[in-house]
Design an enzyme around this catalytic site. Structure first.
Site, PDB file in Angstrom:
ATOM      1  N   ASN A  90       0.961  -1.118  -0.185  1.00  0.00           N
ATOM      2  CA  ASN A  90      -0.189   0.336  -0.005  1.00  0.00           C
ATOM      3  C   ASN A  90       1.264   1.199  -0.149  1.00  0.00           C
ATOM      4  OD1 ASN A  90      -2.512   1.567   1.044  1.00  0.00           O
ATOM      5  ND2 ASN A  90      -1.010   1.396   2.378  1.00  0.00           N
ATOM      6  N   TYR A 155       3.903  10.311 -11.410  1.00  0.00           N
ATOM      7  CA  TYR A 155       3.030   8.725  -9.943  1.00  0.00           C
ATOM      8  C   TYR A 155       2.091   8.130 -11.195  1.00  0.00           C
ATOM      9  CZ  TYR A 155      -0.957   8.140  -6.526  1.00  0.00           C
ATOM     10  OH  TYR A 155      -1.367   7.537  -5.318  1.00  0.00           O
ATOM     11  N   LYS A 159       1.813   3.985 -11.069  1.00  0.00           N
ATOM     12  CA  LYS A 159       0.917   3.271 -11.346  1.00  0.00           C
ATOM     13  C   LYS A 159       0.371   2.150 -11.806  1.00  0.00           C
ATOM     14  CE  LYS A 159       0.858   4.514  -6.639  1.00  0.00           C
ATOM     15  NZ  LYS A 159       0.382   3.707  -5.614  1.00  0.00           N
ATOM     16  N   ILE A 188      -8.631  10.327  -1.837  1.00  0.00           N
ATOM     17  CA  ILE A 188      -9.125   9.954  -0.725  1.00  0.00           C
ATOM     18  C   ILE A 188      -8.206  10.980   0.406  1.00  0.00           C
ATOM     19  CG2 ILE A 188      -9.279   8.494   0.889  1.00  0.00           C
ATOM     20  CD1 ILE A 188     -10.604   7.443  -1.891  1.00  0.00           C
TER      21      ILE A 188
HETATM   22  P1  NAD Z   1      -0.290   8.603   2.981  1.00  0.00           P
HETATM   23  O1  NAD Z   1       0.176   9.471   2.400  1.00  0.00           O
HETATM   24  O2  NAD Z   1      -1.604   8.764   4.135  1.00  0.00           O
HETATM   25  O3  NAD Z   1      -0.068   7.019   3.679  1.00  0.00           O
HETATM   26  C1  NAD Z   1       1.144   6.037   3.077  1.00  0.00           C
HETATM   27  C2  NAD Z   1       2.023   6.221   3.775  1.00  0.00           C
HETATM   28  O4  NAD Z   1       3.569   5.604   3.169  1.00  0.00           O
HETATM   29  C3  NAD Z   1       2.626   6.827   4.715  1.00  0.00           C
HETATM   30  O5  NAD Z   1       2.196   6.852   6.518  1.00  0.00           O
HETATM   31  C4  NAD Z   1       4.493   6.811   4.570  1.00  0.00           C
HETATM   32  O6  NAD Z   1       5.128   7.397   5.640  1.00  0.00           O
HETATM   33  C5  NAD Z   1       4.160   5.297   3.926  1.00  0.00           C
HETATM   34  N1  NAD Z   1       5.739   5.759   3.080  1.00  0.00           N
HETATM   35  C6  NAD Z   1       5.929   6.663   1.939  1.00  0.00           C
HETATM   36  N2  NAD Z   1       6.851   6.005   1.672  1.00  0.00           N
HETATM   37  C7  NAD Z   1       7.080   4.449   2.455  1.00  0.00           C
HETATM   38  C8  NAD Z   1       8.865   4.038   1.332  1.00  0.00           C
HETATM   39  N3  NAD Z   1       9.141   3.922   1.364  1.00  0.00           N
HETATM   40  N4  NAD Z   1       8.216   2.897   2.888  1.00  0.00           N
HETATM   41  C9  NAD Z   1       7.587   2.190   3.348  1.00  0.00           C
HETATM   42  N5  NAD Z   1       6.461   3.431   4.020  1.00  0.00           N
HETATM   43  C10 NAD Z   1       6.317   4.313   2.635  1.00  0.00           C
HETATM   44  O7  NAD Z   1      -1.783   7.751   1.493  1.00  0.00           O
HETATM   45  P2  NAD Z   1      -2.581   7.395   1.630  1.00  0.00           P
HETATM   46  O8  NAD Z   1      -3.437   8.450   0.721  1.00  0.00           O
HETATM   47  O9  NAD Z   1      -3.011   7.019   3.271  1.00  0.00           O
HETATM   48  O10 NAD Z   1      -2.308   6.288   0.088  1.00  0.00           O
HETATM   49  C11 NAD Z   1      -1.564   4.940   0.168  1.00  0.00           C
HETATM   50  C12 NAD Z   1      -1.671   4.529  -1.190  1.00  0.00           C
HETATM   51  O11 NAD Z   1      -2.843   4.993  -2.021  1.00  0.00           O
HETATM   52  C13 NAD Z   1      -0.828   4.868  -1.772  1.00  0.00           C
HETATM   53  O12 NAD Z   1      -0.372   3.645  -2.492  1.00  0.00           O
HETATM   54  C14 NAD Z   1      -1.047   6.022  -2.626  1.00  0.00           C
HETATM   55  O13 NAD Z   1      -0.992   6.174  -4.281  1.00  0.00           O
HETATM   56  C15 NAD Z   1      -2.423   5.754  -2.833  1.00  0.00           C
HETATM   57  N6  NAD Z   1      -3.933   6.249  -3.838  1.00  0.00           N
HETATM   58  C16 NAD Z   1      -4.126   7.460  -2.755  1.00  0.00           C
HETATM   59  C17 NAD Z   1      -5.355   8.027  -2.940  1.00  0.00           C
HETATM   60  C18 NAD Z   1      -5.195   9.408  -1.894  1.00  0.00           C
HETATM   61  O14 NAD Z   1      -6.569   9.964  -2.963  1.00  0.00           O
HETATM   62  N7  NAD Z   1      -5.546   9.657  -0.830  1.00  0.00           N
HETATM   63  C19 NAD Z   1      -5.806   8.076  -4.525  1.00  0.00           C
HETATM   64  C20 NAD Z   1      -5.207   7.114  -5.398  1.00  0.00           C
HETATM   65  C21 NAD Z   1      -4.634   5.462  -4.693  1.00  0.00           C
END
Ligand code: NAD
Length: 278
Positions: A90, A155, A159, A188
């Site tokens: 994730n 990005y 993805k 999100i």
């Molecule tokens: P977030 O930033 O709240 O959480 C991401 C977490 O990943 C953070 O705690 C961060 O410290 C950790 N992280 C970053 N680099 C890391 C590494 N090298 N090793 C281990 N951990 C690491 O973001 P989120 O929105 O919860 O994102 C979670 C996933 O969902 C991501 O893959 C993101 O691309 C995807 N996503 C998010 C959204 C959105 O709108 N929030 C939309 C589509 C996809």
């Protein structure tokens, strides 16, 4: 949510946003959760939340772009619990901005975490799961993995690759007992967009333009993701408008150019306001 009861799950990026919500809900469903996170303190906070609520969790500091560390985490988990049932790849980062403002270093960071991180997690978990004859890998891509997102090109590239590898591996794993799903959320409410994750515009301007109240919360997203995983869906696309956009994109073979251009033009207004390249 019986699908998760008494199961062993690793969740990368479990210290924040969707990852934290996944950890909490997996634990509520009776899974033992390994909260793997680059920010050790955030991993511990998630673990404390789970343990205080009566769940089982363990915090591990992990950088997913370190292949050896990812493999060691899987090996240690198997040594301790005898198996690995779920691998949620994730963790993810973004570097929002026009390509003309991006450095190659930003490209590398995004690919290292979003793509190589998922590859390392998939490789280590898949080989173990093939050996044990069961398991489910859940890779988080994004709607940007299905629908190209201008102003977020590195990005988008990372993805799209995650979607491709997950779909291809799903077929390879099927007869070996290993399931593979890919998660494609749209916006999100989480913490991805912050100082340091944007070039060329001001973070505050970006936030001001987004209507947070219309965005699903990380908890809602995690619920939809776990429902999709329990039903062994190949694509978990959330929320509904994201599915509509995906269908439209497939119908006309790409998102209509006018929609992509609008995203760029809106972004450029903020770029001009911020005084150009960042
Ligand atoms: P977030 O930033 O709240 O959480 C991401 C977490 O990943 C953070 O705690 C961060 O410290 C950790 N992280 C970053 N680099 C890391 C590494 N090298 N090793 C281990 N951990 C690491 O973001 P989120 O929105 O919860 O994102 C979670 C996933 O969902 C991501 O893959 C993101 O691309 C995807 N996503 C998010 C959204 C959105 O709108 N929030 C939309 C589509 C996809």
């Amino acid at each position: 949510m019986k699908y998760f009861t008494h199961k062993i799950a690793i969740v990368t990026g479990g210290g924040s946003g969707i990852g934290r919500a996944l950890c909490e809900q997996l634990a509520q469903a009776g899974a033992t959760v390994i909260v793997a996170e680059i920010n050790g303190q955030a991993a511990q906070e998630t673990t404390d939340l789970i343990c205080r609520a009566g769940g089982a969790a363990r915090a591990v500091r992990l950088d997913v772009s370190d292949a050896r560390a990812v493999k060691m985490l899987v090996d240690h988990t198997v040594a301790e619990f005898g198996r690995l049932d779920f691998m949620f790849n994730n963790a993810g980062i973004t570097k929002l901005g026009e390509v003309r403002d991006q450095s190659l270093e930003n490209w590398r960071l995004v690919i290292d975490v979003n793509l190589m991180g998922v590859i390392y997690g998939t490789d280590a978990a898949y080989k173990q799961m093939v050996k044990q004859g069961h398991g489910h890998i859940v890779n988080t891509a994004s709607l940007a993995g299905l629908v190209p997102q201008p102003t977020s090109v590195p990005y988008t590239a990372s993805k799209h690759a995650v979607v491709g590898l997950s779909n291809a591996l799903r077929a390879e794993g099927a007869d070996l007992g290993v399931r593979v799903s890919v998660v494609c959320p749209a916006f999100i409410r989480a913490n991805m967009i912050h100082e340091g994750s944007v070039v060329g515009v001001k973070v505050a301007d970006l936030h001001a333009r987004r209507n947070l109240t219309l965005m699903p919360t990380a908890d809602q997203a995690a619920r939809a993701i776990l429902n999709g995983v329990a039903r062994n869906q190949e694509f978990i696309i959330y929320p509904f408008y994201a599915r509509l956009l995906w269908w439209l994109t497939r119908l006309v073979s790409a998102t209509p150019l006018f929609m992509r251009k609008k995203i760029v033009r809106d972004f450029r207004k903020l770029r001009e306001k911020a005084g150009g390249a960042g």
